[in-house]
Write an enzyme that holds these catalytic residues in place. Sequence first.
Site, PDB file in Angstrom:
ATOM      1  N   LYS A  57       0.850  -1.299  -0.145  1.00 24.97           N
ATOM      2  CA  LYS A  57       0.070   0.027   0.083  1.00 24.97           C
ATOM      3  C   LYS A  57       0.733   1.275  -0.070  1.00 24.97           C
ATOM      4  O   LYS A  57       0.557   2.256  -0.614  1.00 24.97           O
ATOM      5  CB  LYS A  57      -1.024   0.031   1.205  1.00 24.97           C
ATOM      6  CG  LYS A  57      -2.142  -0.850   0.907  1.00 24.97           C
ATOM      7  CD  LYS A  57      -2.857  -1.371   2.213  1.00 24.97           C
ATOM      8  CE  LYS A  57      -3.586  -2.446   2.014  1.00 24.97           C
ATOM      9  NZ  LYS A  57      -4.352  -3.025   3.367  1.00 24.97           N
ATOM     10  N   GLN A  96      -5.843  -2.352   8.890  1.00 24.53           N
ATOM     11  CA  GLN A  96      -5.810  -3.738   8.325  1.00 24.53           C
ATOM     12  C   GLN A  96      -6.362  -4.706   9.351  1.00 24.53           C
ATOM     13  O   GLN A  96      -6.214  -4.624  10.480  1.00 24.53           O
ATOM     14  CB  GLN A  96      -4.369  -3.935   8.384  1.00 24.53           C
ATOM     15  CG  GLN A  96      -3.769  -5.258   7.742  1.00 24.53           C
ATOM     16  CD  GLN A  96      -4.160  -5.300   6.017  1.00 24.53           C
ATOM     17  OE1 GLN A  96      -4.279  -4.070   5.499  1.00 24.53           O
ATOM     18  NE2 GLN A  96      -4.742  -6.484   5.538  1.00 24.53           N
ATOM     19  N   ASP A 111     -12.051   1.569   3.373  1.00 26.64           N
ATOM     20  CA  ASP A 111     -12.227   0.444   2.894  1.00 26.64           C
ATOM     21  C   ASP A 111     -13.640   0.237   2.824  1.00 26.64           C
ATOM     22  O   ASP A 111     -14.016  -0.978   2.014  1.00 26.64           O
ATOM     23  CB  ASP A 111     -12.010  -0.324   4.181  1.00 26.64           C
ATOM     24  CG  ASP A 111     -10.941  -1.099   4.332  1.00 26.64           C
ATOM     25  OD1 ASP A 111     -10.357  -1.568   3.276  1.00 26.64           O
ATOM     26  OD2 ASP A 111     -10.212  -1.204   5.296  1.00 26.64           O
TER      27      ASP A 111
END
Length: 284
Positions: A53, A97, A120
Amino acid sequence: MAIIIDGNKIAQDIRNEVRLSALALKEQKGVVPGLAVVLVGEDPASKVYVGRKAKACEEVGFLSREYKLAADTSEEKLLCIIRELNNDKLIHGILVQLPLPQHISTEKIIATIDPHKDVDGFHPYNVGGLVTGSPFLVPCTPQGIMELIFRSGINLSGKEAVVVGRSNIVGKPVAFLLLAQNATVTMCHSKTKDLAEVTGRADVLIAAIGKPQMIKANMVKEGAVVIDVGVNRLESGKLTGDVAFDEVAVKASYITPVPGGVGPMTIAMLMKNTLTAATAGFGK
Ligand code: GUN
């Protein structure tokens, strides 16, 4: 023999588009999109993703910040960091995460992220927007699947789409995206009776189960579009999907490989979501 959909190429195209849009945003508004990624603990796969990322952010010209926290970090401490990031004007996207350690409530963490920075697309506000047909930030992997389908020139209207797997990250959101494109959507899961009969009706089959090579040729209709979301590591160390690629590729019209199919799309769509959040101006 199926056409193999090249996720690496499509993801690269999207990163290029995002890089150009980010450049324009900087020139016109003086805004540089900023993404904060929070990792709790030492899960090796998660560490690899977080590294990717950061690299993608660099490629598209975003500010990237990483928070690497010990596995025993308290829920309160993590909530505190999220609240700080919610108020940080340089940060437009926040990603925590998953999976989180057992002692932390995933639900509580997701609900605390500012929905306008929820790149997300997991916050109930964004899930609601997806379900009612007015999406703002859409989960990355499902959005990546749709881009693979669109950019391969596949029309979904009136098609039978079957999704195997009902996770909040992939199965459920991709079902709503397919529905929004006027597909007739069926969701299957571990309790589905006669799975092969249901998957055998699919014009478009999305496999998001997490079981290596579970979808065999006898479960797939001739000419189906087969999207494999599985990432399973075999004992040999080799990566394999949820689809028995070699035998299914003979019957399908389009198929995604593992690796190099859906995988690279997730981070490309994360860049796109961060750009969307920054463009909307909620980071200010
Ligand atoms: N873990 C596996 N997939 C994902 C994802 O898309 N987002 C986050 N935050 N964690 C994940």
